[in-house]
Structures are given as C-alpha cells and as structure tokens.
Design an enzyme around this catalytic site. Structure first.
Site, PDB file in Angstrom:
ATOM      1  N   GLU A   1       1.414  -0.551  -5.041  1.00 49.78           N
ATOM      2  CA  GLU A   1       0.504   0.551  -5.343  1.00 49.78           C
ATOM      3  C   GLU A   1       1.434   1.736  -5.569  1.00 49.78           C
ATOM      4  OE1 GLU A   1      -3.504   2.655  -3.576  1.00 49.78           O
ATOM      5  OE2 GLU A   1      -1.859   2.248  -2.186  1.00 49.78           O
TER       6      GLU A   1
ATOM      7  N   ASP B   1       0.835  -1.190   0.000  1.00 46.83           N
ATOM      8  CA  ASP B   1       0.000   0.000   0.000  1.00 46.83           C
ATOM      9  C   ASP B   1       0.880   1.253   0.000  1.00 46.83           C
ATOM     10  OD1 ASP B   1      -2.728   1.232   0.464  1.00 46.83           O
ATOM     11  OD2 ASP B   1      -1.696   1.961   2.256  1.00 46.83           O
TER      12      ASP B   1
END
Length: 700
Positions: A381, A344
């Site tokens: 990401e 993330d």
C-alpha cells in the site's frame, strides 16, 4: 548508549523455543538493566526468573520441565526517564514480541497504562498481570501443505476478505466454525472460491490484534484488525477451539485447505504501527521493552512521531526492529505456509532515522535478497500519512502496488466525471506511466475499484455520500471523496428502474476491473451484492453490517455470473495475462512484414484509430480497446475488441475492418439479454452499443 548501536546477533534465536527438556527464552532489550521472565500458572500465580544479558542486548534463559502451552510474559527494568524515551516499568507484564500465540484481549479498565491516569510523566506501579494477555509457548510442528502449482504474477487475481466476517453467516458452515480459520478452510467455502475463479485470497490482518481504548469505550471493537499486538501470533479470536496455541494449528489447517483448492494465501500485514497507540496509550509490549528503540519519536524523545495516524510508528531504521519484521515475515512463510504479503502503509517501513522516505532502505534490500521472501508475492500500500508519504509507483522491482489511480479513474468514468478517455486508456493497459520505468510489468499494478476501506461495490452505485452514524463519530469519519453515484436515489429502494441501473453499473465496474491489464483485486462479497448500508468506514463494526450475507447471491446472480465468466477468460487467455506493456507495436505476418494490425489499438466509433483531436475531446464517453496476440511462438489468432461506453444513450460504432478483423462475435457484455446480437457480425458493419455498457467482442 543507543539501541540503534546494538542489534541481536545473526545467530541469536529470539522468542521461546521448546528444546533440551524445557524451554529457552530470549528477549532483545538492550537498554534494560534487568529482565524477569514470568511464568504464569492456570490460577494466574506467577513465578519469576531473572534472565542473563548478552553483549548483543539479548536476555536469555532456559527453564527445564516446562513445554508447549506454558503462559509467560516479561518484566523489564530500567530507568524511568520519558524525556529520553525510557518508560521502563516492571509493574507492567509485557508480551514477548516473538510470541507465537497470545491468549486473548485486554481489560481496558485495568492498570494497562505505564503511568498514572492523566499524568504520563508519573509511573504507575500497580501490577498489570490480571489485565493483559499472555504469551504462550508453541512447539515446532510441520508446516502446511504448499500449493501444488504456485500462481504466476501475470495470472494472479486477488480476493480480499475478512476471516471473521466472511463465514459468520455462511449457511453451509457449521455454526461453531463460523468466523474462524476453520470456517474459512471449510469445503463449502473453498469450493466457492475455486468456482469463482480467483487465485489468491488476501486476508485482512490475522496477526494478533487488539481494539483501541476509545472504541471499547463506545461499546465497539476494532473489526478490521489494523491494530497489531503480536507479529508472530495468529489472532486468537479466529480460532474455534482455544487460545493456548491451538490457533497456530488451526491456521495451518486452513492454509492447507486453501492450498488444496489451488488458492494462494496472502496476508495483509501491519508492521507500520502497533496496538499500543501513543505514549499515553496502553503499555502491553514494545513500549515497556524500549520506547525509543521500537518507535519513532519526536525530537523531544517524549512523543511518538506518528506517520500512520494510529498513535505510533514502528522504527524500522533500528536494526533490531528491522530484524523483528524480517523474522516475522520468514516465520509466516516457512512455518505457517503463506504465499505473500500486502504491507499496510508501506511507506512507513522505508523511512530512515530522520523519518525521511528512503528507497534504498535496508528493508527493501533484505526482502529482495532473502531466499525465502524474494520468492513470495510482495504488495505495497504505497503511502502513509507523513511527509512525502504518497509513493505510488516508486517501490521498484519485485513489488506490486495498490493502484488507487486505477480506482479513481474507473469510478469517475462510469459516473460521468472524467475529461475524456486518455487516462482511462492508461489505466486499462496496466498504468505504464507508474510502473514501466522501474522495469516492472503490468502485474505490478494491483487494480481495484473497492477494498475493505470504503464503499462496497453495491454501495458505490447506491449512495452519493457516506452514512457512518453507527461508528459513533457523528458521521465525521471515513472518506468524503467517494466518487460514487446513487443512480438517482440515496440508499435502498423498490424502484425497479433504479435497481436495474445499479446492477448494470456494478457489472460495468466489475467488467472494467477484470478486463484491464494488471492484477485485479475483488473485495469479498462484491460478487454477491454485499452492502454496508452506506458505511464507508466499517472498521469498528463486527456486526451484520460488515459480515458477508450469502442470501443476496440470488438477487445479484447476474453480477456473480459475469465475475465468474470474466475470471475464467483471464485464466484461459494469454491476452489478459500481460507480461509486458503494449505500445501499439506492429504485428508481423508469416514473412516478417507488417500485417497492418497492432497488438494494441484504440477506436472511438469510426473505422480508423482515434486521432489526437479525438483523444483531446473532454466529452468523449466511448472507447474501443483492440488487443491482439503478437507472441512469436503462437499463431496470432487471438484478438478482442472491447467497448467501454459510459454515455446514458445508445451510440452506433463501426467495427474496424481491413487488417483488423473479418468478423466479430459478442463473447460477453454487461447489458440486458437481447440488447446485443448473438450472431457473428461482419467487420465494417455498424453496431449499436446500448447506454452504459461494456461489450467484449472476439475477433474473427
């Protein structure tokens, strides 16, 4: 002395380990003046023991006569000097950053701040023992069964799901197992995943997390889990039987069950920030151990330098923090059996001491060189919210990346908001513009149309705008750029025409995802017609709004059947397992001469390939993609022509003849029954494509 100048030695084992008739403890806290180990009994009485400091800033001690299940924490002493990033307060009982299990949540009404309310420069000396979760000693046990046949990257299909919400309403999962690791590993669930045809589940955060105080104040929780507190501990609330280490055993059993079904386990991990928020937030672990050591701070050394939007940013430029991240990753692979990670806000993890993005960051080198991690699936990401945070395509060899350019282009094409089809063609063939220069193949592109963050697939074709009122932020949260189309009515309707169009558009979006080169990612429940009633930011909704409703499967059986059919095609056909980028290379005949065919060609409805003028037509809504096998060891007998037609009205196309094909047969399509011919069609004939359709033709 700065914490960056002292890192744990390579041979130091951090955390709590059962050994030699007791437990050995080790905590890295190089700026502390004293560290107390706190052993907490069942009645919450505490016994404190001082640890000894080593030259590498690690405090150690061994306690005989205790073992697995022992609850503990730390009290870290030092100077209270917020202007030097020092917020030491021994009244705060702190979690072990290496804790393998954590007992539970936080009492947000308790003394969890390190400072007096409203006065972050004044320490609060009230004991936090009764308000905070505890670390738990966990003994070593065998890892889960590995998957029998690891899935090659070019054959991977990802299914992003939430452990809690996926089985909460599953009718075949026993009620006491729903929403848990055991529920996800239940036979009815693993069989659904196997029969669907996905190869890998990507689990939303399962490292132990907590909710933000502002959410608790609204009566909500952090449902998604992007607020990690313990990087080694499986989330306690996902365990069906206890929180004293049982969560570790249950997680391993879940991994074994998925592996036996042939499903890989990928974790969505949040190493970019922690659940402590900014310096005015709760002090539960890292800030109390060393505020300046663990977090990026602004030049005044008081405030957190936040490039995550979550209050703080973990400082991986500090070798001790980098060690924490790498040790955690290795632990989840070697001891808990996972097969890969999705990072993330990955850009945060590759920022240097000046907070600049650094593509030579030690984290990247360490993962690439590590004998354990280099063999796992690694997904970024590729952005954060800081300066130059958007880094799509820049993570380099060994990494796959979430490709939001694919998402945006495909959404726009099917809602009629593109200028021609040139970018669509790039996205359909693996986004070479983003990944080829770094030596990667199309599998580096994680193609997705929906994810946990945003509309579900059903909502994407049912809502023009977000409807996030339930989040308590007056519908101000969540993205406004949804690139959605409600098909003529906002929200649910009984209009059969609108509903038929929504089903068709959902099938078009799913087909485009699954027929494109790259690694497809499906959001759990999309194949079942899952809705969040227009909420595009359901991070705080642990409720039926977010949970998967299995009773919608019959109404959306058309979408489920198409998903299975196309996933099976990807699994069986080398043409949809792209190991390199295609650039319209000629296919040679048996004598090594050009056959007149290419491994990739584009058609617009006429008998010849698209011309440059046709490529530049901003109003074009029809694109034909011709794919042919040119692998030397095979017979070049597999080829497909795929039509993507986003126009509302039917269009007539001529099926390419000559060297391209002798005949065509419809293998799959997103239209209604009877809209396309069942019989073989000769090359050179004309074919009517109904409005808004994807048609997959097998070349004969």
């Amino acid at each position: 002395m700065t914490t960056a100048s002292i890192a744990p030695s390579a041979t130091t084992v951090l955390g709590a380990r059962v050994r030699d008739g007791g437990v050995s403890f080790a905590l890295w806290a190089p700026r502390a003046s004293r560290v107390e180990l706190v052993l907490v009994a069942e009645d919450r009485t505490q016994a404190n023991r001082d640890l000894a400091r080593g030259d590498d800033g690690v405090w150690t001690g061994h306690v005989a006569g205790i073992g697995a299940g022992q609850r503990y924490g730390y009290r870290v002493h030092g100077e209270w000097d917020p202007e030097q990033g020092a917020r030491f307060n021994p009244a705060r009982l702190l979690l072990d950053p290496y804790a393998r299990a954590i007992t539970g949540g936080v009492d947000y009404n308790g003394p969890i701040l390190d400072h007096a309310p409203g006065s972050p420069e004044v320490p609060d000396r009230t004991d936090s023992l009764l308000a905070v979760p505890l670390s738990v000693v966990v003994a070593d046990t065998p890892p889960p069964e590995p998957i029998a046949a690891p899935v090659p990257r070019d054959r991977t299909s990802v299914y992003e799901l939430h452990v809690g919400g996926y089985t909460r309403l599953h009718p075949l999962v026993p009620e006491h197992l729903r929403g848990t690791f055991a529920g996800l590993g239940y036979p009815a669930v693993t069989e659904h995943l196997r029969s669907l045809g996905v190869t890998s589940v990507e689990l939303l955060p399962v490292q132990h997390f907590v909710s933000e105080p502002f959410l608790v104040g609204r009566g909500l929780t952090n449902y998604w889990g992007y607020n990690t507190l313990g990087f080694f501990a499986p989330h306690a609330a996902y365990c069906s039987v206890g929180t004293q280490g049982e969560q570790v055993t249950e997680f391993k059993e879940m991994v074994t069950a998925l592996h036996r079904a042939g499903i890989e386990v990928i974790l969505d991990v949040v190493y970019n920030h922690t659940g402590e928020g900014g310096h005015t937030g709760p002090t539960l672990a890292y800030r109390g151990i060393d505020h300046r050591g663990y977090y990026r701070l602004t030049d005044d050394q008081i405030d957190d330098y936040d490039v995550t939007g979550c209050g703080n940013s973990l400082d991986t430029s500090n070798p001790g923090v980098l060690r924490l991240v790498l040790d955690s990753l290795r632990y989840w692979v070697t001891e808990l059996g996972v097969d890969g990670f999705r990072f993330d806000l990955a850009t945060t993890l590759i920022r240097d001491q000046r907070h600049h993005v650094d593509h030579d960051h030690p984290l990247l080198a360490a993962i690439a060189e590590d004998p354990v991690l280099s063999g796992t699936k690694i997904i970024a990401e590729p952005w954060d919210v800081g300066p130059y945070g958007y880094q799509l395509g820049a993570f380099g060899e060994g990494w796959s990346e979430w490709n939001d350019a694919f998402r945006n282009t495909v959404r726009d094409f099917w809602r009629g908001h593109t200028h021609g089809v040139r970018e669509l063609a790039t996205r359909l063939t693996g986004s070479a513009d983003l990944f080829e220069e770094s030596g990667r193949d199309p599998s580096a592109s994680i193609n997705f149309i929906t994810a946990h963050d945003g509309f579900t697939l059903r909502d994407l074709v049912s809502y023009d705008g977000k409807h996030n009122e339930a989040n308590g932020e007056h519908n101000a949260d969540g993205a406004d750029d949804n690139r959605s189309w409600n098909c003529g009515h906002e929200g649910e309707t009984d209009d059969p025409g609108v509903n038929a169009l929504r089903h068709r558009q959902a099938r078009n979006l799913m087909a485009t995802l699954l027929l494109a080169a790259g690694t497809p990612m499906i959001t759990a429940g999309d194949e079942l017609g899952r809705t969040q009633q227009g909420n595009n930011n359901a991070y705080c909704q642990d409720s039926p709004l977010s949970w998967v409703h299995w009773d919608t499967a019959d109404d959306w059986a058309d979408l489920g059947a198409l998903t299975r059919e196309l996933l099976a095609l990807r699994a069986d056909s080398p043409l949809f397992q792209a190991t390199r980028f295609r650039h319209s290379e000629p296919i040679l005949d048996a004598r090594g001469r050009p056959s007149g065919r290419k491994n990739l060609a584009w058609f617009g409805g006429g008998p010849e390939e698209l011309t440059e003028v046709e490529w530049g037509d901003g109003g074009r809504r029809t694109l034909g993609l011709y794919l042919a096998d040119d692998t030397p060891e095979r017979d070049h007998d597999e080829a497909y022509l795929i039509w993507f037609h986003a126009g509302a009205d039917p269009v007539e196309v001529e099926l390419p003849a000559g060297p391209w094909a002798k005949s065509y047969t419809v293998q799959a399509h997103t239209g209604e029954t009877g809209e396309l011919p069942d019989e073989q069609v000769d090359a050179g004939r004309r074919l009517v494509l109904p409005g808004r359709v994807v048609v997959l033709l097998r070349v004969g």
